[in-house]
Design an enzyme around this catalytic site. Structure first.
Site, short mmCIF file in Angstrom:
data_model
loop_
_atom_site.label_atom_id
_atom_site.label_comp_id
_atom_site.label_asym_id
_atom_site.label_seq_id
_atom_site.Cartn_x
_atom_site.Cartn_y
_atom_site.Cartn_z
CG ASP A 14 -1.72 1.20 1.42
OD1 ASP A 14 -2.30 1.66 0.41
OD2 ASP A 14 -1.79 1.72 2.55
CG ASP A 16 -1.58 7.53 0.19
OD1 ASP A 16 -0.47 7.92 -0.24
OD2 ASP A 16 -2.63 7.68 -0.45
CG ASN A 57 -8.14 1.82 -3.06
OD1 ASN A 57 -7.80 1.03 -3.92
ND2 ASN A 57 -9.01 1.50 -2.10
CD GLN A 58 -3.63 7.81 -4.34
OE1 GLN A 58 -4.02 8.96 -4.09
NE2 GLN A 58 -2.92 7.09 -3.45
CG HIS A 97 -12.29 3.31 -10.98
ND1 HIS A 97 -11.38 2.26 -11.10
CD2 HIS A 97 -12.41 3.85 -12.21
CE1 HIS A 97 -11.00 2.16 -12.36
NE2 HIS A 97 -11.59 3.11 -13.06
MG LIG Z 1 -2.92 3.19 3.44
ZN LIG Z 2 -10.76 0.97 -9.61
#
Ligand SMILES: [Mg+2]
Ligand SMILES: [Zn+2]
Length: 197
Positions: A14, A16, A57-58, A97
């Site tokens: 991961d 962040d 994930n962004q 997304h």
């Molecule tokens: Mg994180």
């Molecule tokens: Zn996605």
């Protein structure tokens, strides 16, 4: 490979809270400064023959706060910064997304937003890493769940302020997910990996 010609394997990281501090999603698209222990930890993985693959994930992209190009630029710069310190990240994947996105084209139930396993599966496919021999390291239960769903053989939770706080944006998964191990930072995760695998 340093692991003696065995099938290739990856450590999925991961971003962040694990590689770089968690920043508010509306902060400017700043340079990502890795925690000081990250380059030595990634170097150790490199030396032990692990592929290092970032999966992040962004949703700031879906919210219109970042462009995909800005995320790509951040990752290219972070990769160069780590390389300058002798550490190789083999690949970066991000999910732009969000099911409640401001921007319609990003408002989808994708297969890549963790806890879904899409980024890990793609990383495994692109790199040839065997999922069962691979490891997921993250600071949210969604990371641990993504690792489980992708078939990773080991999941490690980095315990920090994020891992201890409730999810802000996403209720899922309130799942009964348990990491295989808990550590204080990536250095602890890597020590565990190289000493036991
Ligand atoms: Mg994180
Ligand atoms: Zn996605």
């Amino acid at each position: 490979m340093a692991n003696g010609g065995a099938e290739s394997r990856a450590v999925f990281l991961d971003r962040d809270g694990v590689l770089v501090p968690e920043a508010p999603p509306d902060s400017p698209p700043e340079h990502l400064e890795p925690f000081p222990w990250v380059a030595p930890a990634v170097t150790l993985l490199n030396q032990h023959g692990w592929l290092v693959i970032v999966v992040t994930n962004q949703p700031a992209v879906a919210r219109g706060l970042r462009t995909e190009g800005q995320i790509e630029d951040q990752h290219a710069a972070l990769g160069r910064e780590l390389a300058r310190r002798g550490a190789t990240v083999d690949a970066f994947y991000f999910c732009p997304h969000h099911p409640k996105a401001a921007i319609p084209s990003y408002r989808i139930e994708c297969d890549c937003r963790k806890p879904r396993p899409g980024m890990l599966l793609r990383g495994g496919e692109d790199s040839g890493a065997a999922m069962a021999a691979s490891v997921m390291v993250g600071d949210r239960m969604t990371d641990i769940e993504a690792g489980n769903r992708a078939g990773c053989g080991l999941s490690i939770l980095v315990e920090n302020d994020v891992s201890r706080s409730p999810r802000i944006f996403t209720p899922d998964p309130p799942l009964e997910v348990a990491p295989d191990a808990r550590v204080v930072d990536l250095a602890g995760a890597v020590d565990l990996i190289v000493s036991t695998r």
